[in-house]
Each structure stands twice: as C-alpha cells, then as structure tokens.
Design a protein around this motif. Structure first.
Motif, mmCIF file in Angstrom:
data_model
loop_
_atom_site.group_PDB
_atom_site.id
_atom_site.type_symbol
_atom_site.label_atom_id
_atom_site.label_comp_id
_atom_site.label_asym_id
_atom_site.label_seq_id
_atom_site.Cartn_x
_atom_site.Cartn_y
_atom_site.Cartn_z
ATOM 1 N N CYS A 78 8.971 -6.774 -9.320
ATOM 2 C CA CYS A 78 7.850 -5.821 -9.275
ATOM 3 C C CYS A 78 7.251 -5.726 -7.872
ATOM 4 C CB CYS A 78 6.774 -6.223 -10.274
ATOM 5 S SG CYS A 78 7.217 -5.875 -11.987
ATOM 6 N N ILE A 79 7.096 -6.856 -7.206
ATOM 7 C CA ILE A 79 6.541 -6.830 -5.848
ATOM 8 C C ILE A 79 7.478 -6.089 -4.902
ATOM 9 C CG2 ILE A 79 6.050 -8.285 -3.830
ATOM 10 C CD1 ILE A 79 4.773 -10.283 -5.781
ATOM 11 N N ASN A 80 8.779 -6.396 -4.957
ATOM 12 C CA ASN A 80 9.724 -5.754 -4.044
ATOM 13 C C ASN A 80 9.859 -4.266 -4.310
ATOM 14 O OD1 ASN A 80 10.708 -7.871 -2.282
ATOM 15 N ND2 ASN A 80 11.498 -8.810 -4.136
ATOM 16 N N PHE A 81 10.058 -3.894 -5.569
ATOM 17 C CA PHE A 81 10.209 -2.471 -5.863
ATOM 18 C C PHE A 81 8.879 -1.729 -5.750
ATOM 19 C CE2 PHE A 81 14.190 -3.794 -8.157
ATOM 20 C CZ PHE A 81 15.035 -3.209 -7.229
ATOM 21 N N GLY A 82 7.770 -2.418 -6.031
ATOM 22 C CA GLY A 82 6.456 -1.803 -5.838
ATOM 23 C C GLY A 82 6.202 -1.481 -4.380
ATOM 24 N N ASN A 83 6.560 -2.413 -3.507
ATOM 25 C CA ASN A 83 6.429 -2.185 -2.064
ATOM 26 C C ASN A 83 7.288 -0.998 -1.636
ATOM 27 O OD1 ASN A 83 5.598 -3.076 0.689
ATOM 28 N ND2 ASN A 83 7.784 -3.462 0.887
ATOM 29 N N LEU A 84 8.529 -0.961 -2.088
ATOM 30 C CA LEU A 84 9.419 0.151 -1.749
ATOM 31 C C LEU A 84 8.865 1.466 -2.281
ATOM 32 C CD1 LEU A 84 12.197 1.046 -0.582
ATOM 33 C CD2 LEU A 84 13.137 0.646 -2.860
ATOM 34 N N PHE A 85 8.412 1.450 -3.534
ATOM 35 C CA PHE A 85 7.885 2.660 -4.151
ATOM 36 C C PHE A 85 6.645 3.160 -3.411
ATOM 37 C CE2 PHE A 85 5.206 4.940 -7.130
ATOM 38 C CZ PHE A 85 6.086 5.884 -7.626
ATOM 39 N N LEU A 86 5.754 2.224 -3.080
ATOM 40 C CA LEU A 86 4.525 2.628 -2.393
ATOM 41 C C LEU A 86 4.823 3.386 -1.110
ATOM 42 C CD1 LEU A 86 1.414 2.476 -1.957
ATOM 43 C CD2 LEU A 86 1.864 0.410 -0.654
ATOM 44 N N PHE A 87 5.710 2.836 -0.300
ATOM 45 C CA PHE A 87 5.949 3.457 0.993
ATOM 46 C C PHE A 87 6.899 4.657 0.925
ATOM 47 C CE2 PHE A 87 4.385 -0.676 2.434
ATOM 48 C CZ PHE A 87 3.435 -0.240 3.339
ATOM 49 N N LYS A 88 7.852 4.637 0.019
ATOM 50 C CA LYS A 88 8.842 5.719 -0.004
ATOM 51 C C LYS A 88 8.460 6.877 -0.912
ATOM 52 C CE LYS A 88 13.330 5.318 1.345
ATOM 53 N NZ LYS A 88 14.710 5.009 1.302
ATOM 54 N N TYR A 89 7.829 6.588 -2.031
ATOM 55 C CA TYR A 89 7.638 7.627 -3.041
ATOM 56 C C TYR A 89 6.182 7.929 -3.365
ATOM 57 C CZ TYR A 89 12.544 6.662 -3.495
ATOM 58 O OH TYR A 89 13.864 6.482 -3.214
ATOM 59 N N PHE A 90 5.262 7.388 -2.593
ATOM 60 C CA PHE A 90 3.850 7.609 -2.861
ATOM 61 C C PHE A 90 3.492 9.101 -2.838
ATOM 62 C CE2 PHE A 90 -0.474 8.278 -1.324
ATOM 63 C CZ PHE A 90 -1.186 7.657 -2.322
ATOM 64 N N TYR A 91 3.888 9.791 -1.786
ATOM 65 C CA TYR A 91 3.520 11.205 -1.657
ATOM 66 C C TYR A 91 4.220 12.073 -2.699
ATOM 67 C CZ TYR A 91 0.967 10.227 2.586
ATOM 68 O OH TYR A 91 0.055 9.746 3.477
#
Length: 183
Positions: A78-91
């Motif tokens: 969750c931490i790793n994919f959450g970090n990726l999701f936040l930066f890549k797919y936030f917008y």
C-alpha cells in the motif's frame, strides 16, 4: 543528469575511478553515496523522500522475513503503490472527480490554490524514476514474502540495490539474485 550528457560521463568516470581505489566495505558506502548524489542532483527533497521510502521498505522487509504472515506485507504494498499513485495518477483522479461531480472544489484552480497556500508550489512534480524504484522494491518484497529472498541485507546493501545509479533511471528492474551476490 541524463545518461547522454557530458556531466554524466564525468560523474561516471570519477565514480568508476574512485570505486577501484577504495577497498573493503567502504566501496559500498561510496557507491551508495554516489548514487544518492546522482539522484539529489535532480532534486534534493525527492532524494530524501526516496531515502525514506527505501528505509521504510527495508524495515518492513525485515519484519516480513521474521513472520511471513504479518500485516507488513500489505502495508508495504500500500505504501509503495500509494506513493506511485499519488505522484503519477493524482491529476488523472482529480479530473475524473471534477467531471463526475462538477464541483468547483475538484477544479484545477482549487488544487493549485490549495497547494500554493499550503506548500508554496502549485503542482505536484513527478519524481525521477518513480516507477523503476517502486517496482524494484515491490518485487523484492514479493520475493521476501514468497521465500525467494531469504537473505537479510543490511540497509546499505538494500539501499544500494534500489539507489544504484547506473540502472536507476533507464532500468532494467533488477532482481535481488542478480545484484546481491556482486556486492
């Protein structure tokens, strides 16, 4: 630093030359620091963000090695994919919420205003090599969970495995079995 730049060539030649002059365990320290400096040349705040993620992953992997059925495995994912999701797919998510709700709260202007008022910048920047290092850390965690990675590398070895500058930006994603024995 781009791999095709003169600055990378000079950096690589200095690191390569010094690497062969340094003996023993100090070689790993030097390579780790050189890799950290390489990443920090792009962004110092993201280099420390990356360092914290590597430290968290190292600590969680140690817990997973002790107890394969612990809750640290899903927490790590969750931490790793959450970090990726936040930066890549936030917008992307934000625009879907705006289209779905039509609320002014989800408009681009509101997020820019919020980021500017709270943090002093108006957009989220994508960290360098975020996909590579995320998937490399996740692959190692999965191998630990499956029992395919029974070694317990110290933080320096694990950090170098993730930060190693020649493969960080362009890949490939390296498996632990291809890397640790060379240390």
């Amino acid at each position: 630093m781009k791999f095709t730049s003169l600055s990378f060539l000079l950096f690589f030649l200095v690191v390569y030359g010094l690497h062969w002059m340094i003996r023993g365990k100090y070689r790993l320290v030097f390579l780790f620091l050189a890799s950290f400096v390489f990443y920090a040349a792009w962004s110092v705040p993201f280099a420390f963000h990356f360092l914290v993620l590597v430290l968290l992953n190292h600590l969680m992997n140690r817990q997973i090695l002790k107890n394969k059925s612990s809750y640290w495995y899903p927490v790590s994912l969750c931490i790793n994919f959450g970090n990726l999701f936040l930066f890549k797919y936030f917008y992307f998510l934000w625009s879907i919420l705006f289209q779905f709700t039509g609320s002014v709260w989800f408009s681009n202007e509101s997020i820019q205003s919020f980021l500017n008022s709270q943090f002093g910048f108006d957009s989220i920047t994508l960290p360098l090599a975020i996909s590579f290092y995320t998937f490399q850390m996740v692959a190692f965690t999965i191998d630990v969970k499956r029992g395919n990675a029974n070694e317990n590398p110290n933080f320096l070895q694990f950090g170098l495995f993730i930060f190693f500058f020649p493969q960080l930006v362009a890949g490939p994603i390296v498996r632990h079995g291809e890397f640790f024995y060379q240390l």
